[in-house]
Write a protein that holds these residues in place. Sequence first.
Motif, PDB file in Angstrom:
ATOM      1  N   LYS A  10      35.697  24.048  46.139  1.00  0.00           N
ATOM      2  CA  LYS A  10      36.031  23.984  44.712  1.00  0.00           C
ATOM      3  C   LYS A  10      35.267  25.046  43.925  1.00  0.00           C
ATOM      4  CE  LYS A  10      37.240  19.123  44.880  1.00  0.00           C
ATOM      5  NZ  LYS A  10      36.849  17.743  44.546  1.00  0.00           N
ATOM      6  N   ASP A  11      33.995  25.231  44.256  1.00  0.00           N
ATOM      7  CA  ASP A  11      33.209  26.274  43.599  1.00  0.00           C
ATOM      8  C   ASP A  11      33.764  27.656  43.916  1.00  0.00           C
ATOM      9  OD1 ASP A  11      31.546  24.258  42.658  1.00  0.00           O
ATOM     10  OD2 ASP A  11      29.995  24.603  44.172  1.00  0.00           O
ATOM     11  N   ASN A  12      34.113  27.881  45.177  1.00  0.00           N
ATOM     12  CA  ASN A  12      34.635  29.184  45.592  1.00  0.00           C
ATOM     13  C   ASN A  12      36.011  29.478  45.026  1.00  0.00           C
ATOM     14  OD1 ASN A  12      32.356  29.876  46.992  1.00  0.00           O
ATOM     15  ND2 ASN A  12      33.116  29.207  48.967  1.00  0.00           N
ATOM     16  N   LEU A  13      36.815  28.459  44.770  1.00  0.00           N
ATOM     17  CA  LEU A  13      38.131  28.672  44.165  1.00  0.00           C
ATOM     18  C   LEU A  13      38.009  29.347  42.806  1.00  0.00           C
ATOM     19  CD1 LEU A  13      39.963  25.364  45.118  1.00  0.00           C
ATOM     20  CD2 LEU A  13      40.667  27.668  45.750  1.00  0.00           C
ATOM     21  N   GLY A  14      36.974  29.017  42.058  1.00  0.00           N
ATOM     22  CA  GLY A  14      36.741  29.677  40.784  1.00  0.00           C
ATOM     23  C   GLY A  14      36.075  31.028  40.932  1.00  0.00           C
ATOM     24  N   TRP A  15      35.230  31.172  41.958  1.00  0.00           N
ATOM     25  CA  TRP A  15      34.498  32.415  42.166  1.00  0.00           C
ATOM     26  C   TRP A  15      35.371  33.525  42.750  1.00  0.00           C
ATOM     27  CZ3 TRP A  15      33.997  34.159  47.231  1.00  0.00           C
ATOM     28  CH2 TRP A  15      33.275  35.348  47.372  1.00  0.00           C
ATOM     29  N   PHE A  16      36.195  33.190  43.732  1.00  0.00           N
ATOM     30  CA  PHE A  16      36.921  34.190  44.521  1.00  0.00           C
ATOM     31  C   PHE A  16      37.695  35.200  43.669  1.00  0.00           C
ATOM     32  CE2 PHE A  16      40.648  35.447  47.111  1.00  0.00           C
ATOM     33  CZ  PHE A  16      39.989  36.121  48.117  1.00  0.00           C
ATOM     34  N   PRO A  17      38.556  34.778  42.753  1.00  0.00           N
ATOM     35  CA  PRO A  17      39.328  35.779  42.007  1.00  0.00           C
ATOM     36  C   PRO A  17      38.549  36.465  40.886  1.00  0.00           C
ATOM     37  CG  PRO A  17      39.987  33.584  41.346  1.00  0.00           C
ATOM     38  CD  PRO A  17      39.002  33.427  42.465  1.00  0.00           C
ATOM     39  N   ASN A  18      37.361  35.986  40.562  1.00  0.00           N
ATOM     40  CA  ASN A  18      36.621  36.513  39.415  1.00  0.00           C
ATOM     41  C   ASN A  18      35.320  37.220  39.778  1.00  0.00           C
ATOM     42  OD1 ASN A  18      38.481  35.358  37.522  1.00  0.00           O
ATOM     43  ND2 ASN A  18      37.615  33.386  38.025  1.00  0.00           N
ATOM     44  N   ASP A  19      35.062  37.476  41.049  1.00  0.00           N
ATOM     45  CA  ASP A  19      33.807  38.103  41.469  1.00  0.00           C
ATOM     46  C   ASP A  19      33.868  39.614  41.254  1.00  0.00           C
ATOM     47  OD1 ASP A  19      31.394  38.772  42.586  1.00  0.00           O
ATOM     48  OD2 ASP A  19      32.018  38.428  44.651  1.00  0.00           O
ATOM     49  N   PRO A  20      33.134  40.144  40.270  1.00  0.00           N
ATOM     50  CA  PRO A  20      33.179  41.576  39.990  1.00  0.00           C
ATOM     51  C   PRO A  20      32.339  42.419  40.956  1.00  0.00           C
ATOM     52  CG  PRO A  20      31.660  40.527  38.482  1.00  0.00           C
ATOM     53  CD  PRO A  20      32.274  39.430  39.326  1.00  0.00           C
ATOM     54  N   SER A  21      31.544  41.790  41.807  1.00  0.00           N
ATOM     55  CA  SER A  21      30.669  42.551  42.694  1.00  0.00           C
ATOM     56  C   SER A  21      31.337  42.943  44.002  1.00  0.00           C
ATOM     57  CB  SER A  21      29.398  41.742  42.991  1.00  0.00           C
ATOM     58  OG  SER A  21      29.709  40.608  43.786  1.00  0.00           O
ATOM     59  N   ARG A  22      32.534  42.504  44.237  1.00  0.00           N
ATOM     60  CA  ARG A  22      33.238  42.799  45.490  1.00  0.00           C
ATOM     61  C   ARG A  22      34.624  43.377  45.192  1.00  0.00           C
ATOM     62  NH1 ARG A  22      29.299  41.599  48.604  1.00  0.00           N
ATOM     63  NH2 ARG A  22      28.516  39.510  48.736  1.00  0.00           N
ATOM     64  N   ALA A  23      35.073  44.231  46.075  1.00  0.00           N
ATOM     65  CA  ALA A  23      36.445  44.722  45.997  1.00  0.00           C
ATOM     66  C   ALA A  23      37.313  43.719  46.739  1.00  0.00           C
ATOM     67  CB  ALA A  23      36.545  46.103  46.628  1.00  0.00           C
ATOM     68  N   THR A  24      38.058  42.928  45.997  1.00  0.00           N
ATOM     69  CA  THR A  24      38.843  41.848  46.581  1.00  0.00           C
ATOM     70  C   THR A  24      40.324  42.090  46.334  1.00  0.00           C
ATOM     71  OG1 THR A  24      37.044  40.309  46.164  1.00  0.00           O
ATOM     72  CG2 THR A  24      39.180  39.356  46.590  1.00  0.00           C
ATOM     73  N   LEU A  25      41.118  42.072  47.381  1.00  0.00           N
ATOM     74  CA  LEU A  25      42.559  42.201  47.254  1.00  0.00           C
ATOM     75  C   LEU A  25      43.118  40.832  46.896  1.00  0.00           C
ATOM     76  CD1 LEU A  25      45.105  43.941  47.558  1.00  0.00           C
ATOM     77  CD2 LEU A  25      45.148  43.256  49.964  1.00  0.00           C
ATOM     78  N   LEU A  26      43.689  40.707  45.709  1.00  0.00           N
ATOM     79  CA  LEU A  26      44.206  39.427  45.247  1.00  0.00           C
ATOM     80  C   LEU A  26      45.715  39.295  45.422  1.00  0.00           C
ATOM     81  CD1 LEU A  26      42.148  39.041  41.959  1.00  0.00           C
ATOM     82  CD2 LEU A  26      41.700  38.011  44.187  1.00  0.00           C
ATOM     83  N   ALA A  27      46.446  40.425  45.401  1.00  0.00           N
ATOM     84  CA  ALA A  27      47.903  40.346  45.506  1.00  0.00           C
ATOM     85  C   ALA A  27      48.479  41.707  45.882  1.00  0.00           C
ATOM     86  CB  ALA A  27      48.518  39.877  44.199  1.00  0.00           C
ATOM     87  N   ILE A  28      49.663  41.661  46.459  1.00  0.00           N
ATOM     88  CA  ILE A  28      50.467  42.857  46.738  1.00  0.00           C
ATOM     89  C   ILE A  28      51.829  42.589  46.125  1.00  0.00           C
ATOM     90  CG2 ILE A  28      51.596  44.243  48.506  1.00  0.00           C
ATOM     91  CD1 ILE A  28      49.375  43.461  50.421  1.00  0.00           C
ATOM     92  N   GLU A  29      52.349  43.564  45.370  1.00  0.00           N
ATOM     93  CA  GLU A  29      53.647  43.362  44.737  1.00  0.00           C
ATOM     94  C   GLU A  29      54.490  44.618  44.862  1.00  0.00           C
ATOM     95  OE1 GLU A  29      55.569  41.806  40.556  1.00  0.00           O
ATOM     96  OE2 GLU A  29      53.463  42.339  40.612  1.00  0.00           O
ATOM     97  N   VAL A  30      55.755  44.448  45.232  1.00  0.00           N
ATOM     98  CA  VAL A  30      56.749  45.509  45.201  1.00  0.00           C
ATOM     99  C   VAL A  30      57.718  45.099  44.096  1.00  0.00           C
ATOM    100  CG1 VAL A  30      58.563  46.731  46.439  1.00  0.00           C
ATOM    101  CG2 VAL A  30      56.520  45.997  47.667  1.00  0.00           C
ATOM    102  N   ALA A  31      57.575  45.725  42.932  1.00  0.00           N
ATOM    103  CA  ALA A  31      58.364  45.327  41.765  1.00  0.00           C
ATOM    104  C   ALA A  31      59.666  46.134  41.646  1.00  0.00           C
ATOM    105  CB  ALA A  31      57.542  45.488  40.495  1.00  0.00           C
ATOM    106  N   TRP A  32      59.652  47.379  42.123  1.00  0.00           N
ATOM    107  CA  TRP A  32      60.865  48.185  42.100  1.00  0.00           C
ATOM    108  C   TRP A  32      60.862  49.089  43.322  1.00  0.00           C
ATOM    109  CZ3 TRP A  32      59.904  53.395  41.920  1.00  0.00           C
ATOM    110  CH2 TRP A  32      58.647  53.780  41.463  1.00  0.00           C
ATOM    111  N   GLY A  33      62.021  49.502  43.736  1.00  0.00           N
ATOM    112  CA  GLY A  33      62.137  50.310  44.939  1.00  0.00           C
ATOM    113  C   GLY A  33      62.047  49.461  46.202  1.00  0.00           C
ATOM    114  N   LYS A  34      61.886  50.140  47.329  1.00  0.00           N
ATOM    115  CA  LYS A  34      61.816  49.477  48.623  1.00  0.00           C
ATOM    116  C   LYS A  34      60.721  50.097  49.460  1.00  0.00           C
ATOM    117  CE  LYS A  34      66.017  48.423  50.790  1.00  0.00           C
ATOM    118  NZ  LYS A  34      67.342  48.758  51.242  1.00  0.00           N
TER     119      LYS A  34
END
Length: 65
Positions: A10-34
């Motif tokens: 539960k603590d890490n769920l809040g920390w993981f997406p908001n940790d500024p000290s690490r380069a964390t990949l949160l998502a990949i999106e292909v919005a246009w093109g292929k």
Amino acid sequence: MSYRCSQLDKDNLGWFPNDPSRATLLAIEVAWGKIRGLQDIKVEFKYPITAIAGKNRSGKTTILA
């Protein structure tokens, strides 16, 4: 099978997406093109684990590449 969160989870769920000290990949999106046949897709990586599964030639390796 469901996953029960511990207090650490539960603590890490809040920390993981908001940790500024690490380069964390949160998502990949292909919005246009292929990209190699994939189009209009968004994959979010969430704590504690994200699994990518599917049939052969469904784009799993393309997402990771």
